[in-house]
Design an enzyme around this catalytic site. Structure first.
Site, PDB file in Angstrom:
ATOM      1  N   SER A 129       3.964   3.715  -2.118  1.00  0.00           N
ATOM      2  CA  SER A 129       2.394   3.639  -3.225  1.00  0.00           C
ATOM      3  C   SER A 129       2.267   5.818  -2.186  1.00  0.00           C
ATOM      4  O   SER A 129       3.164   5.978  -1.539  1.00  0.00           O
ATOM      5  CB  SER A 129       1.468   3.359  -2.202  1.00  0.00           C
ATOM      6  OG  SER A 129       0.460   3.691  -2.413  1.00  0.00           O
ATOM      7  N   TYR A 180      -0.825   0.774   6.755  1.00  0.00           N
ATOM      8  CA  TYR A 180      -0.351   0.313   4.933  1.00  0.00           C
ATOM      9  C   TYR A 180      -0.191   1.861   4.932  1.00  0.00           C
ATOM     10  O   TYR A 180       1.413   2.056   4.614  1.00  0.00           O
ATOM     11  CB  TYR A 180      -1.937   0.215   4.492  1.00  0.00           C
ATOM     12  CG  TYR A 180      -0.808   0.320   2.807  1.00  0.00           C
ATOM     13  CD1 TYR A 180      -0.522  -0.603   1.873  1.00  0.00           C
ATOM     14  CD2 TYR A 180      -1.400   1.164   2.188  1.00  0.00           C
ATOM     15  CE1 TYR A 180      -0.056  -1.236   0.623  1.00  0.00           C
ATOM     16  CE2 TYR A 180      -0.854   0.924   0.766  1.00  0.00           C
ATOM     17  CZ  TYR A 180      -0.086   0.145   0.367  1.00  0.00           C
ATOM     18  OH  TYR A 180      -0.017   0.196  -0.813  1.00  0.00           O
TER      19      TYR A 180
END
Length: 175
Positions: free
Chosen positions: A81, A114
Site C-alpha cells: 500500500s 497497517y
C-alpha cells in the site's frame, strides 16, 4: 483450500497440504489485509494486524519456497500500500525497532500497525527477489490503487467516514 493467516499452524498445514498435491506453483499472490482493527493478539501471541498483513505471508512464502523454485519460472506478488510511506521502523538511533512491529495494546494505533506491515511487505518482496531471482522466481510488491473502496475500514467509524467522503473519487469493485 483454507489458510488462516492469523495462525502459523494453519499456514503450515496449508503449505503441507499443497505440497502433498505435487502441483506446480507459478504464481503466489500475497493479498490479505486488515486495517482499522481493534488491538488483538493471534493464537501465536502477536498483534493481529502485523501477523495477518505481513508475517502470515512471510511464513507462507517460506513454507512454499521449494515448490516455487521447482516451478520456475514463478512469481510472488506481494500487495502492499502507498500507506507504507507514512511510517518508519527505526528507533531514535536509526536501528530497526522490533517492538514497533507487534506493539502492546497501550502503544497500538491501527493505521500505524497497517502502515508498518505494508512497509515490511515491500522490504520482504525486495529481499525475496534478491534471493530467489537467480533461481527463476521473481518477486514484486505492488500498490493496488488509490483508495479502492472496500470494507477494510469497517471497524473504525472515522475511517468509514473518510472512505464515504472519498468514495465518489475512488475505484469500485462494483460495476
Amino acid at each position: 483450500m483454507i489458510c488462516d493467516l492469523a495462525s502459523f499452524r494453519s499456514i503450515r498445514e496449508f503449505a503441507e497440504s499443497f505440497k502433498a498435491k505435487k502441483l506446480p506453483l507459478h504464481i503466489l499472490v500475497c493479498n490479505a489485509a486488515v486495517c482499522s482493527q481493534p488491538w488483538s493478539l493471534t493464537e501465536d501471541g502477536l498483534e493481529s494486524t502485523f501477523q495477518i498483513c505481513h508475517l502470515g505471508h512471510f511464513l507462507l512464502v517460506q513454507c512454499l519456497q521449494d515448490v516455487l523454485r521447482r516451478s520456475a519460472p514463478a512469481r510472488v506478488l506481494v500487495v502492499s500500500s502507498e500507506s507504507h510511506r507514512f511510517t518508519d521502523l527505526l528507533d531514535s538511533c536509526g536501528k530497526v525497532d522490533v517492538a514497533l512491529l507487534s506493539p502492546p495494546k497501550k502503544e497500538y494505533w491501527s493505521m500505524l500497525a497497517y502502515n508498518r506491515a505494508k512497509l515490511c511487505n515491500i522490504l520482504f518482496s525486495n529481499e525475496l527477489h534478491r534471493r530467489l531471482s537467480p533461481h527463476g522466481v521473481t518477486s514484486n510488491a505492488l500498490h493496488p490503487g488509490n483508495m479502492m473502496y472496500t470494507s477494510i475500514h469497517k471497524s473504525w467509524w472515522l475511517m468509514t467516514f473518510l472512505f464515504t467522503l472519498a468514495r465518489p473519487f475512488t475505484k469500485s469493485m462494483h460495476v
